[in-house]
Design a protein around this motif. Sequence first.
Motif, PDB file in Angstrom:
ATOM      1  N   ASN A 109       2.902  -2.841  -3.620  1.00  0.00           N
ATOM      2  CA  ASN A 109       2.291  -2.117  -2.813  1.00  0.00           C
ATOM      3  C   ASN A 109       2.745  -0.390  -2.546  1.00  0.00           C
ATOM      4  OD1 ASN A 109       4.807  -2.619  -1.763  1.00  0.00           O
ATOM      5  ND2 ASN A 109       4.095  -2.826   0.373  1.00  0.00           N
ATOM      6  N   GLN A 110       1.886   0.171  -1.767  1.00  0.00           N
ATOM      7  CA  GLN A 110       2.382   1.602  -1.424  1.00  0.00           C
ATOM      8  C   GLN A 110       2.377   1.945   0.010  1.00  0.00           C
ATOM      9  OE1 GLN A 110       3.382   3.862  -3.812  1.00  0.00           O
ATOM     10  NE2 GLN A 110       2.941   2.091  -5.393  1.00  0.00           N
ATOM     11  N   LEU A 111       3.425   2.380   0.406  1.00  0.00           N
ATOM     12  CA  LEU A 111       3.370   2.849   1.936  1.00  0.00           C
ATOM     13  C   LEU A 111       2.855   4.025   2.108  1.00  0.00           C
ATOM     14  CD1 LEU A 111       7.267   1.529   2.564  1.00  0.00           C
ATOM     15  CD2 LEU A 111       5.305   0.301   2.497  1.00  0.00           C
ATOM     16  N   SER A 112       1.469   4.094   1.747  1.00  0.00           N
ATOM     17  CA  SER A 112       0.591   5.404   2.034  1.00  0.00           C
ATOM     18  C   SER A 112      -0.092   5.511   3.450  1.00  0.00           C
ATOM     19  CB  SER A 112      -0.142   5.288   0.776  1.00  0.00           C
ATOM     20  OG  SER A 112      -1.124   4.086   0.844  1.00  0.00           O
ATOM     21  N   GLU A 113       0.246   4.679   4.140  1.00  0.00           N
ATOM     22  CA  GLU A 113      -0.413   4.894   5.573  1.00  0.00           C
ATOM     23  C   GLU A 113       0.697   5.061   6.703  1.00  0.00           C
ATOM     24  OE1 GLU A 113      -3.754   2.319   6.155  1.00  0.00           O
ATOM     25  OE2 GLU A 113      -4.105   2.129   4.033  1.00  0.00           O
ATOM     26  N   LYS A 114       0.191   5.424   7.753  1.00  0.00           N
ATOM     27  CA  LYS A 114       0.957   5.444   9.051  1.00  0.00           C
ATOM     28  C   LYS A 114       0.716   4.727  10.073  1.00  0.00           C
ATOM     29  CE  LYS A 114       3.224   9.447   7.669  1.00  0.00           C
ATOM     30  NZ  LYS A 114       4.391   9.411   7.267  1.00  0.00           N
ATOM     31  N   ASP A 115       1.864   3.845  10.946  1.00  0.00           N
ATOM     32  CA  ASP A 115       1.398   3.155  11.999  1.00  0.00           C
ATOM     33  C   ASP A 115       1.341   3.973  13.108  1.00  0.00           C
ATOM     34  OD1 ASP A 115       3.880   3.711  12.637  1.00  0.00           O
ATOM     35  OD2 ASP A 115       4.668   1.622  12.240  1.00  0.00           O
ATOM     36  N   ASP A 116       1.141   3.201  14.396  1.00  0.00           N
ATOM     37  CA  ASP A 116       0.909   3.867  15.571  1.00  0.00           C
ATOM     38  C   ASP A 116       2.237   4.846  15.761  1.00  0.00           C
ATOM     39  OD1 ASP A 116      -1.338   2.820  15.808  1.00  0.00           O
ATOM     40  OD2 ASP A 116      -0.689   1.150  17.108  1.00  0.00           O
ATOM     41  N   ASP A 117       3.452   4.517  15.393  1.00  0.00           N
ATOM     42  CA  ASP A 117       4.622   5.276  15.582  1.00  0.00           C
ATOM     43  C   ASP A 117       4.915   6.401  14.502  1.00  0.00           C
ATOM     44  OD1 ASP A 117       5.214   3.766  17.923  1.00  0.00           O
ATOM     45  OD2 ASP A 117       5.980   2.096  16.658  1.00  0.00           O
ATOM     46  N   GLY A 118       3.762   6.544  13.538  1.00  0.00           N
ATOM     47  CA  GLY A 118       3.925   7.332  12.662  1.00  0.00           C
ATOM     48  C   GLY A 118       4.941   7.148  11.554  1.00  0.00           C
ATOM     49  N   ASP A 119       5.177   5.658  11.385  1.00  0.00           N
ATOM     50  CA  ASP A 119       6.270   5.422  10.337  1.00  0.00           C
ATOM     51  C   ASP A 119       5.178   4.938   9.358  1.00  0.00           C
ATOM     52  OD1 ASP A 119       8.607   5.538  11.741  1.00  0.00           O
ATOM     53  OD2 ASP A 119       8.296   3.432  12.638  1.00  0.00           O
TER      54      ASP A 119
ATOM     55  N   VAL B  85       3.642   2.640   6.175  1.00  0.00           N
ATOM     56  CA  VAL B  85       3.275   1.437   6.065  1.00  0.00           C
ATOM     57  C   VAL B  85       2.456   1.305   4.924  1.00  0.00           C
ATOM     58  CG1 VAL B  85       3.830   0.699   8.514  1.00  0.00           C
ATOM     59  CG2 VAL B  85       1.466   1.528   7.852  1.00  0.00           C
ATOM     60  N   ASP B  86       2.109  -0.014   4.575  1.00  0.00           N
ATOM     61  CA  ASP B  86       0.990  -0.110   3.553  1.00  0.00           C
ATOM     62  C   ASP B  86      -0.262  -0.603   4.137  1.00  0.00           C
ATOM     63  OD1 ASP B  86       0.987  -2.905   4.264  1.00  0.00           O
ATOM     64  OD2 ASP B  86       2.136  -3.711   2.566  1.00  0.00           O
ATOM     65  N   CYS B  87      -1.331  -0.737   3.376  1.00  0.00           N
ATOM     66  CA  CYS B  87      -2.702  -1.161   4.112  1.00  0.00           C
ATOM     67  C   CYS B  87      -2.744  -2.170   4.861  1.00  0.00           C
ATOM     68  CB  CYS B  87      -3.584  -1.032   2.957  1.00  0.00           C
ATOM     69  SG  CYS B  87      -3.209  -2.446   1.700  1.00  0.00           S
ATOM     70  N   GLU B  88      -1.749  -3.082   4.885  1.00  0.00           N
ATOM     71  CA  GLU B  88      -1.608  -4.352   5.540  1.00  0.00           C
ATOM     72  C   GLU B  88      -0.617  -4.103   6.780  1.00  0.00           C
ATOM     73  OE1 GLU B  88      -0.676  -7.546   2.926  1.00  0.00           O
ATOM     74  OE2 GLU B  88      -2.773  -8.007   2.724  1.00  0.00           O
ATOM     75  N   GLY B  89      -0.229  -2.873   6.988  1.00  0.00           N
ATOM     76  CA  GLY B  89       0.795  -2.778   8.041  1.00  0.00           C
ATOM     77  C   GLY B  89       2.190  -2.905   7.893  1.00  0.00           C
ATOM     78  N   TYR B  90       2.612  -3.538   6.817  1.00  0.00           N
ATOM     79  CA  TYR B  90       3.945  -3.558   6.394  1.00  0.00           C
ATOM     80  C   TYR B  90       4.666  -2.522   6.397  1.00  0.00           C
ATOM     81  CZ  TYR B  90       2.678  -8.713   6.117  1.00  0.00           C
ATOM     82  OH  TYR B  90       2.492  -9.904   6.477  1.00  0.00           O
ATOM     83  N   SER B  91       5.991  -2.467   6.607  1.00  0.00           N
ATOM     84  CA  SER B  91       6.851  -1.272   6.289  1.00  0.00           C
ATOM     85  C   SER B  91       7.972  -1.460   5.280  1.00  0.00           C
ATOM     86  CB  SER B  91       7.554  -0.731   7.515  1.00  0.00           C
ATOM     87  OG  SER B  91       8.457  -1.879   7.880  1.00  0.00           O
ATOM     88  N   THR B  92       7.442  -2.429   4.338  1.00  0.00           N
ATOM     89  CA  THR B  92       8.687  -2.877   3.377  1.00  0.00           C
ATOM     90  C   THR B  92       7.971  -2.965   1.968  1.00  0.00           C
ATOM     91  OG1 THR B  92       8.277  -5.144   4.188  1.00  0.00           O
ATOM     92  CG2 THR B  92      10.485  -4.201   4.649  1.00  0.00           C
ATOM     93  N   TYR B  93       8.522  -2.618   1.062  1.00  0.00           N
ATOM     94  CA  TYR B  93       7.909  -2.608  -0.192  1.00  0.00           C
ATOM     95  C   TYR B  93       8.057  -4.068  -0.815  1.00  0.00           C
ATOM     96  CZ  TYR B  93       7.772   2.483  -1.012  1.00  0.00           C
ATOM     97  OH  TYR B  93       7.290   3.564  -1.125  1.00  0.00           O
ATOM     98  N   LEU B  94       6.987  -4.499  -1.527  1.00  0.00           N
ATOM     99  CA  LEU B  94       6.686  -5.912  -2.071  1.00  0.00           C
ATOM    100  C   LEU B  94       6.826  -5.646  -3.511  1.00  0.00           C
ATOM    101  CD1 LEU B  94       5.884  -8.984  -1.797  1.00  0.00           C
ATOM    102  CD2 LEU B  94       3.458  -7.975  -1.948  1.00  0.00           C
ATOM    103  N   TYR B  95       7.760  -6.859  -3.927  1.00  0.00           N
ATOM    104  CA  TYR B  95       8.056  -6.746  -5.272  1.00  0.00           C
ATOM    105  C   TYR B  95       7.662  -7.934  -6.007  1.00  0.00           C
ATOM    106  CZ  TYR B  95      10.514  -2.391  -4.583  1.00  0.00           C
ATOM    107  OH  TYR B  95      10.938  -1.036  -4.279  1.00  0.00           O
TER     108      TYR B  95
END
Length: 761
Positions: A620-630, A632-642
């Motif tokens: 995945n790529q953390l290419s988006e922002k959540d409501d707090d500006g952190d 996240v990926d397209c599913e809202g996760y803030s962690t990388y998936l391997y």
Amino acid sequence: MDIWQWTYQAERELRETGHERLADLMDELPSAACDDNHAKVDAMVPEALALAKKQNNRWIEVFIRHWDLQSRVLRRREVADALPDALKLIDLCHQKDTEECPQSICAVQDLANCYAQQDGLGYAEERINVSLETLKRISPAWPCYICIGSEYVNALLDSNKHEQALEKIEEMKQQASLAGTGLNGHELCFSEARALIETGKIEQALQLISKADNSGGGEHFRNMKENYLAFIYALLKNEEQSFSHLPDWSTVIKTASLLPIWVSTVIELVNNNSLDNNWLVDQKLLQAAQKLNDAGNYRDAFYIAQKRALLAINRNQKNTATQSLLFLNNQTDFLFRDCGAAQEIEDLTVKVSSLPEPETISFGAEGDQLNNLSDFPLERLEQLKEGYAKHSQSAFLLLELVKVYKALDRHDEARQKLEEFLIEFPESPDVICEFSNLVGNTEFLHQIASTTKDPQILAIILSEVADIHRHNNEPELAMQAFDEILKHFPKSERDLVRAQNLAIRSENFARALTYNQRLKAITEENNGYRWDSLVIHSALGRWKEVRNEANNMGMSVDLGENEIREFWEIIRLKVTSDEHTYIVHARRTGPVTARILEVSSFDDPCLVNSEFVFNPAPLNQLSEKDDDGDDVDCEGYSTYLYEVISSIRAPNYRTVVIDGFIPEEGMNKTIERLEEADVDVQVRSGSDYALETEEGQKSAIYAYLYVPEAVTDKDLSGLLTRLSREERYKLIWPKLALAADQSDLAEKMIRYADEYDIYLD
């Protein structure tokens, strides 16, 4: 009579006696059949039958076999394979211990349907007789009355007794009304619509189907309703409405019972000039006829092939019409009675013989007249065959010919043409690749390889051999093919990469290391290959090399030879085990290693504290922002998936659930005592979790305990019992208690769970 009541009771008894899986299968099987989820039905039936036989419950076996046939016969129309099973079910239902089972009547419907699907017109008389005989034995109050009555009505319709069918439907409506059951939502509405259409009452048919509703009929009922609406609107020459209701071909071709009406709609649209009489229509009619024929639906396959022949005649396409005639002649061997089939073939033969001969097109070896060929596969095939006969050395024309053979599902002829060409012209790269994709015959490719002296051609052949072995999950043979290529082209980066990646995926890390070292020797500072090196060294436990490589890449890792046990960021791992995939949180312990921290759900295998090597390329790529500006990926996760590559160690943990009352101040103490016993605790409940008591809400805990193999069920249950007694907690762990042979304690906890409305997993 409620034919379902006994099943509800049987499911309750199964659950109470610990046979939840069989109860679940009984509950899910009818829904899967009605939703056209036939793959699920096929997966469930063998397991359900095995469990039913283990219970020695013949009623449940009848129930399962009936719903299996509902899927295979009524929906998919797989008569050729299902007829023997339908006959066996009839025999089973005539045994003393099954004859009172309500579904024993349903077995008559299953068998009648087999004959109806195989040759509805040919078996019409027999179907009428067996339906009438069965109707005399059952009450109109029974649901079976409608099902068997439907078989009688459909047999009348197949006999062209449309008015008599309508009279019987009215009689059934009256009897069902008197019995207090009614016919609303039953699939009999489709038979009634068919009778109304055949008697010219098309508007009435539209009103009937528009109002039809059956929530219990599932996806199949909805698809059939849309099918009929499309047909009726086509008859009314309302093109827009017809197309809007016509089900997608991808839906229809999966469920054969939808095909006859769908084809009738398409024919009507073509006749109305609302749809072009083109090659797409021709191909769908061909596929429909073949699918029904393969399933044993010989009369319907005959009708569709007949319609296809007529459309071909209208296009003046003699080859396609002739092929349809051959199909029709073959069908007559499988029809129970002729019922006019021979005369229809004779009439078509006369029409086909009067068609003009196909146009001859002359083109060169490179297909300079290709754009002038017919779009219709059969016509195009004959034109290409004529051109290829004159230019048999043309790889281009051969591949065009093979395309058409594949479109017509004539793969054996395509394979034969490719083999003949390669034997004469082995150094033809495009033909080699097509043969590999179509046939996958490594023996023949090796034979061709032995005849060439061109190393480039040899490499192409061996590359295709490697792909075939890789596809067949034969990594060792695939790597042997790569090694042969590398003898001729030792610095082929492409082949070294493919060989290395295959060795990694097959966990042959020693061999992967050899390929990796060769890659690094021929490339300059390629970090991608260094990451591969980290994976390989970690999997081999070569921690000194991992540390050196990591530092060379700019990571801060202490030098030495011990295993790397860093405390880096939280990540997620995708773990595949026994064809199931689990996503779990883990602590990164090194450049490409991590330790699992949890299970994603109680039903998943407990991999806690297992350590894995993972692929460093994130999924995945953390290419988006959540409501707090952190990030996240397209599913809202803030962690990388391997993705996990291999296991370093897998301690045998198991998961135990605890639930119940515990004061806030006692929670930490409980966790501490459990962890002293090497039991990891993951609290799943939030801080506001509470249970209702007569004195109001009390704080509670819901947690997973990750228990190592060294801690027995009895020891853990004893520890929890002592903690609860000492601290006056009210915790429950019924499954653990049962596993520890403490049935009295388990029963007490189950009663406690009922009292305080605690959900038991």
